[in-house]
Design an enzyme around this catalytic site. Sequence first.
Site, mmCIF file in Angstrom:
data_model
loop_
_atom_site.group_PDB
_atom_site.id
_atom_site.type_symbol
_atom_site.label_atom_id
_atom_site.label_comp_id
_atom_site.label_asym_id
_atom_site.label_seq_id
_atom_site.Cartn_x
_atom_site.Cartn_y
_atom_site.Cartn_z
ATOM 1 N N ASP A 1 -8.412 27.866 24.834
ATOM 2 C CA ASP A 1 -8.483 26.489 25.341
ATOM 3 C C ASP A 1 -7.276 26.166 26.213
ATOM 4 O OD1 ASP A 1 -6.571 26.455 23.346
ATOM 5 O OD2 ASP A 1 -7.605 25.034 22.057
ATOM 6 N N ASN B 1 -6.858 17.899 11.702
ATOM 7 C CA ASN B 1 -8.087 17.086 11.625
ATOM 8 C C ASN B 1 -9.337 17.964 11.549
ATOM 9 O OD1 ASN B 1 -8.196 18.087 14.219
ATOM 10 N ND2 ASN B 1 -8.798 16.156 15.175
ATOM 11 N N HIS C 1 -10.136 20.448 13.606
ATOM 12 C CA HIS C 1 -10.669 20.984 14.861
ATOM 13 C C HIS C 1 -10.456 22.488 14.969
ATOM 14 C CE1 HIS C 1 -6.713 20.203 17.347
ATOM 15 N NE2 HIS C 1 -6.670 21.345 16.713
ATOM 16 N N GLU D 1 -13.243 18.871 18.798
ATOM 17 C CA GLU D 1 -12.814 17.799 17.897
ATOM 18 C C GLU D 1 -13.966 17.379 16.977
ATOM 19 O OE1 GLU D 1 -9.817 17.313 17.686
ATOM 20 O OE2 GLU D 1 -8.778 17.111 19.598
HETATM 21 P P1 PGA Z 1 -1.110 25.493 15.297
HETATM 22 O O1 PGA Z 1 -2.324 24.692 15.921
HETATM 23 O O2 PGA Z 1 -1.514 26.927 15.230
HETATM 24 O O3 PGA Z 1 0.038 25.273 16.248
HETATM 25 O O4 PGA Z 1 -0.877 24.921 13.931
HETATM 26 C C1 PGA Z 1 -3.595 24.843 15.376
HETATM 27 C C2 PGA Z 1 -4.584 23.920 16.032
HETATM 28 O O5 PGA Z 1 -4.274 22.750 16.272
HETATM 29 O O6 PGA Z 1 -5.711 24.358 16.279
#
Ligand code: PGA
Length: 241
Positions: free
Chosen positions: A67, A136, A138, A143
């Site tokens: 992404d 959250n 995601h 989302e």
């Molecule tokens: P992080 O992010 O690996 O930096 O914890 C994970 C995400 O938000 O998908």
Amino acid sequence: MNLQVFDTYKDLSRAVADMIGQVIKDKPDAMICIASGHTPIGVFEGIVNDVQSGLLNISRCTFVSLDEWLGIDPSDQGSCLSMLRRDFFDRVPLNQSQVHYFDVQVSNPEEECLRIDQLIASHGGLDVMLVGIGTNGHIGMNEPGTPFRSRSHISELAEETRVTGQKYFTKKTTLTQGITLGLAHFSEAKLPILMANGGRKKAIMEKVMRRRASERLPATIIHQIQNAQVMVDREAYNPEG
Ligand code: PGA
């Protein structure tokens, strides 16, 4: 869904790196989607070490970035591409044709979504898709509320993502939209891996493991993917409570 719980982040990262390494050994021209962010850093370290010590040959693999933030210059150190370059791409011998990512500087991001979908389809799908989980629930920038059948699309970032996303940037940055592979890419990948570590992910992992598959909580898609690998350390999820 298969769950594996590890005592430490180091053990977890090694196991995920080995899992991906095995795919590459079985299929040297594998197409592998990788997430940026903090979760997979240890996995990249493991793969980099294996490549540098001659245990793993990635010269025929292709890598697809999961992404990207829309509206953020890709050269910003908080962009997904910058993170992946720092943590992985710049540390292994790869040529440009082996690395694919959403170009957010194009005039039509919708077309960019189609381009990436076609790239993946022309390869016959992803061999591995490694993702983390947001607090959250995601996956990538899918989302809550994103259809499980989604492919690449533009996403409106949830408030929680706009706030937690600040951790990647050196100064306060306005995050509103993203461009991301979809949840169908995850369920169709030959090896979908959801990885989580640390106490910050404990509450969401407990929720995801307890609930049935629902688009309201994207990561619950794991419950309807037979081959999904849920790889966690004990701080993120302890099945014994
Ligand atoms: P992080 O992010 O690996 O930096 O914890 C994970 C995400 O938000 O998908």
